[in-house]
Design a protein around this motif. Sequence first.
Motif, PDB file in Angstrom:
ATOM      1  N   MET A  66       0.838  -1.176   0.000  1.00 51.49           N
ATOM      2  CA  MET A  66       0.000   0.000   0.000  1.00 51.49           C
ATOM      3  C   MET A  66       0.886   1.245   0.000  1.00 51.49           C
ATOM      4  N   THR A  67       0.552   2.224  -0.818  1.00 50.38           N
ATOM      5  CA  THR A  67       1.321   3.451  -0.931  1.00 50.38           C
ATOM      6  C   THR A  67       0.745   4.525  -0.026  1.00 50.38           C
ATOM      7  N   ASN A  68       1.622   5.235   0.698  1.00 53.94           N
ATOM      8  CA  ASN A  68       1.199   6.377   1.504  1.00 53.94           C
ATOM      9  C   ASN A  68       1.236   7.625   0.645  1.00 53.94           C
ATOM     10  N   PHE A  69       0.134   8.322   0.575  1.00 52.21           N
ATOM     11  CA  PHE A  69       0.124   9.597  -0.121  1.00 52.21           C
ATOM     12  C   PHE A  69      -1.008  10.445   0.421  1.00 52.21           C
ATOM     13  N   ALA A  70      -0.807  11.744   0.332  1.00 53.58           N
ATOM     14  CA  ALA A  70      -1.820  12.684   0.810  1.00 53.58           C
ATOM     15  C   ALA A  70      -2.676  13.131  -0.356  1.00 53.58           C
ATOM     16  N   VAL A  71      -3.962  13.093  -0.172  1.00 49.35           N
ATOM     17  CA  VAL A  71      -4.888  13.611  -1.171  1.00 49.35           C
ATOM     18  C   VAL A  71      -5.558  14.832  -0.560  1.00 49.35           C
ATOM     19  N   LEU A  72      -5.132  15.987  -1.002  1.00 51.96           N
ATOM     20  CA  LEU A  72      -5.681  17.225  -0.479  1.00 51.96           C
ATOM     21  C   LEU A  72      -6.848  17.689  -1.323  1.00 51.96           C
ATOM     22  N   PRO A  73      -7.783  18.374  -0.697  1.00 53.99           N
ATOM     23  CA  PRO A  73      -8.827  18.980  -1.511  1.00 53.99           C
ATOM     24  C   PRO A  73      -8.211  20.074  -2.378  1.00 53.99           C
ATOM     25  N   PRO A  74      -8.847  20.415  -3.486  1.00 51.12           N
ATOM     26  CA  PRO A  74      -8.294  21.485  -4.322  1.00 51.12           C
ATOM     27  C   PRO A  74      -8.251  22.796  -3.542  1.00 51.12           C
ATOM     28  N   ARG A  75      -7.353  23.682  -3.955  1.00 52.78           N
ATOM     29  CA  ARG A  75      -7.225  24.977  -3.274  1.00 52.78           C
ATOM     30  C   ARG A  75      -8.532  25.751  -3.267  1.00 52.78           C
ATOM     31  N   LEU A  76      -9.357  25.549  -4.265  1.00 48.41           N
ATOM     32  CA  LEU A  76     -10.660  26.211  -4.321  1.00 48.41           C
ATOM     33  C   LEU A  76     -11.486  25.867  -3.085  1.00 48.41           C
ATOM     34  N   VAL A  77     -11.310  24.666  -2.561  1.00 49.29           N
ATOM     35  CA  VAL A  77     -12.014  24.217  -1.357  1.00 49.29           C
ATOM     36  C   VAL A  77     -11.196  24.528  -0.108  1.00 49.29           C
ATOM     37  N   LEU A  78      -9.906  24.233  -0.150  1.00 45.51           N
ATOM     38  CA  LEU A  78      -9.048  24.356   1.026  1.00 45.51           C
ATOM     39  C   LEU A  78      -8.832  25.806   1.457  1.00 45.51           C
ATOM     40  N   ASP A  79      -8.519  26.684   0.522  1.00 51.83           N
ATOM     41  CA  ASP A  79      -8.165  28.061   0.883  1.00 51.83           C
ATOM     42  C   ASP A  79      -9.262  28.818   1.627  1.00 51.83           C
ATOM     43  N   PRO A  80     -10.529  28.730   1.206  1.00 56.03           N
ATOM     44  CA  PRO A  80     -11.563  29.433   1.987  1.00 56.03           C
ATOM     45  C   PRO A  80     -11.679  28.913   3.422  1.00 56.03           C
ATOM     46  N   LEU A  81     -11.506  27.610   3.615  1.00 59.32           N
ATOM     47  CA  LEU A  81     -11.531  27.053   4.972  1.00 59.32           C
ATOM     48  C   LEU A  81     -10.393  27.627   5.812  1.00 59.32           C
ATOM     49  N   LEU A  82      -9.192  27.611   5.243  1.00 58.57           N
ATOM     50  CA  LEU A  82      -8.036  28.111   5.976  1.00 58.57           C
ATOM     51  C   LEU A  82      -8.168  29.605   6.258  1.00 58.57           C
ATOM     52  N   ARG A  83      -8.665  30.360   5.287  1.00 62.67           N
ATOM     53  CA  ARG A  83      -8.868  31.807   5.503  1.00 62.67           C
ATOM     54  C   ARG A  83      -9.887  32.056   6.620  1.00 62.67           C
ATOM     55  N   ASP A  84     -10.971  31.288   6.612  1.00 57.10           N
ATOM     56  CA  ASP A  84     -11.978  31.433   7.674  1.00 57.10           C
ATOM     57  C   ASP A  84     -11.374  31.147   9.039  1.00 57.10           C
ATOM     58  N   TRP A  85     -10.569  30.088   9.127  1.00 61.58           N
ATOM     59  CA  TRP A  85      -9.967  29.728  10.408  1.00 61.58           C
ATOM     60  C   TRP A  85      -8.936  30.764  10.842  1.00 61.58           C
ATOM     61  N   LEU A  86      -8.185  31.300   9.883  1.00 58.54           N
ATOM     62  CA  LEU A  86      -7.237  32.369  10.222  1.00 58.54           C
ATOM     63  C   LEU A  86      -7.979  33.606  10.722  1.00 58.54           C
ATOM     64  N   LEU A  87      -9.066  33.949  10.049  1.00 63.08           N
ATOM     65  CA  LEU A  87      -9.855  35.107  10.489  1.00 63.08           C
ATOM     66  C   LEU A  87     -10.419  34.884  11.884  1.00 63.08           C
ATOM     67  N   GLU A  88     -10.891  33.680  12.146  1.00 59.14           N
ATOM     68  CA  GLU A  88     -11.419  33.356  13.470  1.00 59.14           C
ATOM     69  C   GLU A  88     -10.320  33.459  14.529  1.00 59.14           C
ATOM     70  N   ASP A  89      -9.137  32.959  14.202  1.00 62.85           N
ATOM     71  CA  ASP A  89      -8.035  32.946  15.150  1.00 62.85           C
ATOM     72  C   ASP A  89      -7.455  34.342  15.361  1.00 62.85           C
ATOM     73  N   LEU A  90      -7.295  35.083  14.280  1.00 58.72           N
ATOM     74  CA  LEU A  90      -6.619  36.379  14.358  1.00 58.72           C
ATOM     75  C   LEU A  90      -7.568  37.546  14.579  1.00 58.72           C
ATOM     76  N   GLY A  91      -8.848  37.360  14.248  1.00 57.72           N
ATOM     77  CA  GLY A  91      -9.800  38.455  14.402  1.00 57.72           C
ATOM     78  C   GLY A  91      -9.347  39.678  13.634  1.00 57.72           C
ATOM     79  N   ARG A  92      -9.182  40.771  14.329  1.00 57.82           N
ATOM     80  CA  ARG A  92      -8.727  42.013  13.691  1.00 57.82           C
ATOM     81  C   ARG A  92      -7.214  42.067  13.558  1.00 57.82           C
ATOM     82  N   GLY A  93      -6.556  41.008  13.920  1.00 55.64           N
ATOM     83  CA  GLY A  93      -5.100  40.948  13.806  1.00 55.64           C
ATOM     84  C   GLY A  93      -4.489  40.392  15.066  1.00 55.64           C
TER      85      GLY A  93
END
Length: 147
Positions: free
Chosen positions: A1-28
């Motif tokens: 069995m091969t180990n490999f990461a299957v990431l969602p496309p950036r179109l899906v991943l980036d908005p999630l990460l941006r939302d979490w960064l905004l939640e974490d950082l708030g106004r900065g």
Amino acid sequence: MTNFAVLPPRLVLDPLLRDWLLEDLGRGDRTTSGLLAPDATSATARWIAKAPGLIAGLPVAARVFQLLNQKISFVALTTEGARCEPGQLVAKIEGSLDALLSGERLALNLVMRLSGIATLTNLYVQTIADFPAQLVDTRKTTLRDNF
């Protein structure tokens, strides 16, 4: 069995990460922005494993830092799915100190959570290895329906 990461496309991943960064950082990140001008100071961070297990999520963590500053260098020093031991150097991140400080909490939380899931899943796989069974997922997640 091969180990490999299957990431969602950036179109899906980036908005999630941006939302979490905004939640974490708030106004900065007030501490960081109060002490440092953007891109004023370069630094190097090293991630060291605190517990044994399988590593997962490094490409996602790298993307967190890239969203904050495209000049960040994220070097994974192990591969996805590899076993790591306490004290092992897992990643090296270099670049703007303000971006490193702003992204480290989200990036670390994601890697710790995903590594915990990978480690526990591996334990289940090893436990049933001698039985006529196969471990499958339900496609349900704790993050969002599309990740």
